[in-house]
Motif scaffolding. Sequence first.
Motif, PDB file in Angstrom:
ATOM      1  N   GLY A  55       0.812  -1.206   0.000  1.00 20.26           N
ATOM      2  CA  GLY A  55       0.000   0.000   0.000  1.00 20.26           C
ATOM      3  C   GLY A  55       0.845   1.254   0.000  1.00 20.26           C
ATOM      4  N   GLU A  56       0.160   2.385  -0.104  1.00 19.05           N
ATOM      5  CA  GLU A  56       0.859   3.660  -0.237  1.00 19.05           C
ATOM      6  C   GLU A  56       0.493   4.609   0.890  1.00 19.05           C
ATOM      7  N   ILE A  57       1.464   5.430   1.279  1.00 28.43           N
ATOM      8  CA  ILE A  57       1.192   6.542   2.196  1.00 28.43           C
ATOM      9  C   ILE A  57       1.643   7.805   1.485  1.00 28.43           C
ATOM     10  N   ILE A  90       1.888  12.083   1.881  1.00 26.16           N
ATOM     11  CA  ILE A  90       1.737  13.281   2.714  1.00 26.16           C
ATOM     12  C   ILE A  90       1.934  14.475   1.802  1.00 26.16           C
ATOM     13  N   GLY A  91       0.917  15.336   1.742  1.00 23.60           N
ATOM     14  CA  GLY A  91       0.976  16.477   0.839  1.00 23.60           C
ATOM     15  C   GLY A  91       1.140  16.048  -0.612  1.00 23.60           C
ATOM     16  N   GLY A  92       0.524  14.914  -0.958  1.00 26.62           N
ATOM     17  CA  GLY A  92       0.574  14.434  -2.327  1.00 26.62           C
ATOM     18  C   GLY A  92       1.826  13.648  -2.667  1.00 26.62           C
ATOM     19  N   GLN A  93       2.825  13.694  -1.779  1.00 25.88           N
ATOM     20  CA  GLN A  93       4.100  13.042  -2.074  1.00 25.88           C
ATOM     21  C   GLN A  93       4.109  11.630  -1.483  1.00 25.88           C
ATOM     22  N   LEU A  94       4.539  10.653  -2.279  1.00 25.38           N
ATOM     23  CA  LEU A  94       4.639   9.287  -1.779  1.00 25.38           C
ATOM     24  C   LEU A  94       5.789   9.226  -0.763  1.00 25.38           C
ATOM     25  N   VAL A  95       5.490   8.796   0.474  1.00 22.56           N
ATOM     26  CA  VAL A  95       6.525   8.843   1.510  1.00 22.56           C
ATOM     27  C   VAL A  95       6.940   7.463   1.997  1.00 22.56           C
ATOM     28  N   ASN A  96       6.437   6.397   1.357  1.00 19.37           N
ATOM     29  CA  ASN A  96       6.749   5.035   1.834  1.00 19.37           C
ATOM     30  C   ASN A  96       8.226   4.821   2.141  1.00 19.37           C
ATOM     31  N   GLU A  97       9.083   5.353   1.264  1.00 23.89           N
ATOM     32  CA  GLU A  97      10.507   5.066   1.400  1.00 23.89           C
ATOM     33  C   GLU A  97      11.235   6.119   2.232  1.00 23.89           C
ATOM     34  N   LEU A  98      10.530   7.152   2.687  1.00 27.06           N
ATOM     35  CA  LEU A  98      11.197   8.220   3.413  1.00 27.06           C
ATOM     36  C   LEU A  98      11.353   7.859   4.890  1.00 27.06           C
ATOM     37  N   THR A  99      12.459   8.320   5.485  1.00 25.92           N
ATOM     38  CA  THR A  99      12.638   8.116   6.920  1.00 25.92           C
ATOM     39  C   THR A  99      11.708   9.081   7.664  1.00 25.92           C
ATOM     40  N   PRO A 100      11.483   8.801   8.968  1.00 32.29           N
ATOM     41  CA  PRO A 100      10.606   9.699   9.722  1.00 32.29           C
ATOM     42  C   PRO A 100      11.034  11.158   9.596  1.00 32.29           C
ATOM     43  N   ARG A 101      12.358  11.406   9.639  1.00 32.54           N
ATOM     44  CA  ARG A 101      12.798  12.806   9.640  1.00 32.54           C
ATOM     45  C   ARG A 101      12.493  13.513   8.333  1.00 32.54           C
ATOM     46  N   GLU A 102      12.384  12.733   7.235  1.00 30.89           N
ATOM     47  CA  GLU A 102      12.130  13.367   5.937  1.00 30.89           C
ATOM     48  C   GLU A 102      10.641  13.622   5.694  1.00 30.89           C
ATOM     49  N   ARG A 103       9.783  13.113   6.592  1.00 32.06           N
ATOM     50  CA  ARG A 103       8.352  13.217   6.314  1.00 32.06           C
ATOM     51  C   ARG A 103       7.742  14.524   6.798  1.00 32.06           C
ATOM     52  N   GLY A 104       8.479  15.283   7.577  1.00 32.66           N
ATOM     53  CA  GLY A 104       7.955  16.563   8.052  1.00 32.66           C
ATOM     54  C   GLY A 104       6.806  16.414   9.024  1.00 32.66           C
ATOM     55  N   ILE A 105       6.864  15.369   9.833  1.00 32.06           N
ATOM     56  CA  ILE A 105       5.788  15.127  10.782  1.00 32.06           C
ATOM     57  C   ILE A 105       6.310  15.326  12.196  1.00 32.06           C
ATOM     58  N   ALA A 106       5.399  15.466  13.131  1.00 30.94           N
ATOM     59  CA  ALA A 106       5.779  15.452  14.539  1.00 30.94           C
ATOM     60  C   ALA A 106       4.841  14.488  15.232  1.00 30.94           C
ATOM     61  N   MET A 107       5.358  13.842  16.273  1.00 31.20           N
ATOM     62  CA  MET A 107       4.524  12.841  16.938  1.00 31.20           C
ATOM     63  C   MET A 107       4.626  13.010  18.443  1.00 31.20           C
TER      64      MET A 107
END
Lengths: 348, 293
Positions: free
Chosen positions: A60-62, A64-81
């Motif tokens: 499946g796909e994730i 964020i902001g239209g960009q496929l982030v499956n292969e991105l590390t947490p730091r590259e996703r621009g998220i906070a948790m």
Amino acid sequence: MAVVETRNLVKVFKQGDLGAVNNVNLETREGEFLVLLGPSGSGKTTLLRMIAGLEAPTSGEIRIGGQLVNELTPRERGIAMVFQSYALYPHLSVYENIVFPLKAQRVPKDQHKQKVEWAASLLGITSLLSRKPRQLSGGERQRVALARAIVREPRVFLLDEPLSNLDAKLRASAREELESFHDRIKTTTIYVTHDQVEAMALGDRVVVLNKGKVRQIGTPKEVYDEPADTFVATFLGSPPMNLLEFSEVIVGFRPEAFLPSALVPGAAAVEFNYRVNYVEYLGAERDLYGSLEGAGFESKEIVSRLSWTMPSGYDVGTVHEFSVHQSDLRFFDPKTEKRTQPRPYPWR
Amino acid sequence: MAVENRRLGAAMFAPAALYIVLLIGAPFALAVMYAFSDARIGTTGFHYVGFENFRSILQSPSFHAALRNSIVFTIVAQIIIIFCSTVLSIALEKPFRGRKLVRLLILLPWVAPISLGAIGWKWILDSIYSVITWVLVWAHVYKPYSAPMWLGEPHLAMASVILVHCWRLIPFSTVIMLAGLTAIPKEIPEAASIDGAGFWRRLFWIDIPMMAPIIWVAVLFGTIFTFTDMTVVYILTAGGPFDSTQTLPLLAFTTGIQGSDLAAGAATSLFLVPVLILIAYFMLRAAYRAEVV
């Protein structure tokens, strides 16, 4: 700010096992407060961790902001948790905790102090900056965790049961604060909880999950008033919706819609003889636990919730005439457990 | 009830108290007594000589060499051990294929009896049969007649003893640190990676500072083991060549037991006491802090 989207998202932890997350399709709206609600083991936290990048999806796909982030590390996703345990760095002071993401993301040094102060004042913890996490109360820790999350102005906020470590009284005020906090920053937020009250109070929309599947997505009012299936009907509401099972149809009605006949006017009411077996006094309301008299209704416990303004006299062992308005009845298919067309009484 | 409980408590506590009094307290008292006497093996009486033993030890070159070597030996070995076991524990914490096997292999040197391990190393470092020398000669690094004598040259001998000690204690420190690492809640490194920290920042800002108390425990234990150990040195070099690997415990043993000068041996070993008391104090504090946090 950004929209988070999942497409056919699946997570299987052990080959051959059922998926923890099964084919989930979600799309947040811009700046929305989306709540993932489900019992424990429903896959809500796994779903959130996949969006965060802490867990790799099986398929499946994730986006964020239209960009496929499956292969991105947490730091590259621009998220906070914000984690359930807050995960504050115990050896660092509050200031160092909040400034950590700025340092890690290489924000120029001259902006650090001002940004930390902005985040701290937004959450009212300016006076705590020099303390260590272990010197803080639960509520203060939670605010530090929030401040650490907003300080670098993420595109998306992910919150994993952030209120569950607080006591009941604090939880209510923290809930309010979270709500006004979201109103101010308007960042897309995904919030995981098993607490339906939190979900209803906070969510713009609620995603009800069970066994890794989305059972319903809707506003709090929609999921409560128009449950899509029997799981949603019984998971939301406390006590849950009463369900009468027949071979052709399952009929459901909320305890607060099942009232003494005198209080349910009009011809469109369905009337039962209701025997009260047990009364739970809750202050503002009373919950009556009882059964319906008559063939076909045996052994099924039915709950009625009476507000304190309603007349008393429903003592244990007495039988009364209780009714439900036709418009308050919900019908489900016994095979699929999904909503179906209303049917006229009698339902057998 | 209370009286019964107190008796039961005393009974349960007695074995530990007896053990400490008979096997640690009594010999220690005896050593203190001997250090102020002129006791030799076979002496029956007790003849008080005051600080005479200490005075003569402080003038002995062997003692100076042993004290200096003990300190160098302990500090250098600890630095190497802590560095290697920190790296190893972080590497072994992440799951990977064959991790259990690697963990077992790493633990082996600690499990094996120290004397057997040291004898193995004695052959590996032997002046004639050394495999290391053989490999170096085979690779043309050294000519057969000019190969290094691992245990026969002062600096090489010290290095060899230190390395064998590291080989033995790295597994022990690694296990302690792995236990400490698993006690760090996994959300904390996760939060760090979401906050944008890369590997190095996480290592130096989060992992190592959070491991600090447990690293401290490993250092203290390791220091005691290294500082008081005589097996490795005794088997590999017996303190030689020319006292270049002589250490305090070994010197105490050779003068007191082998040289039959009990008084001098006891006095030598008493020099270990202040250092060990200091370490014990820090250990108790570290243990207390670990409990509080």
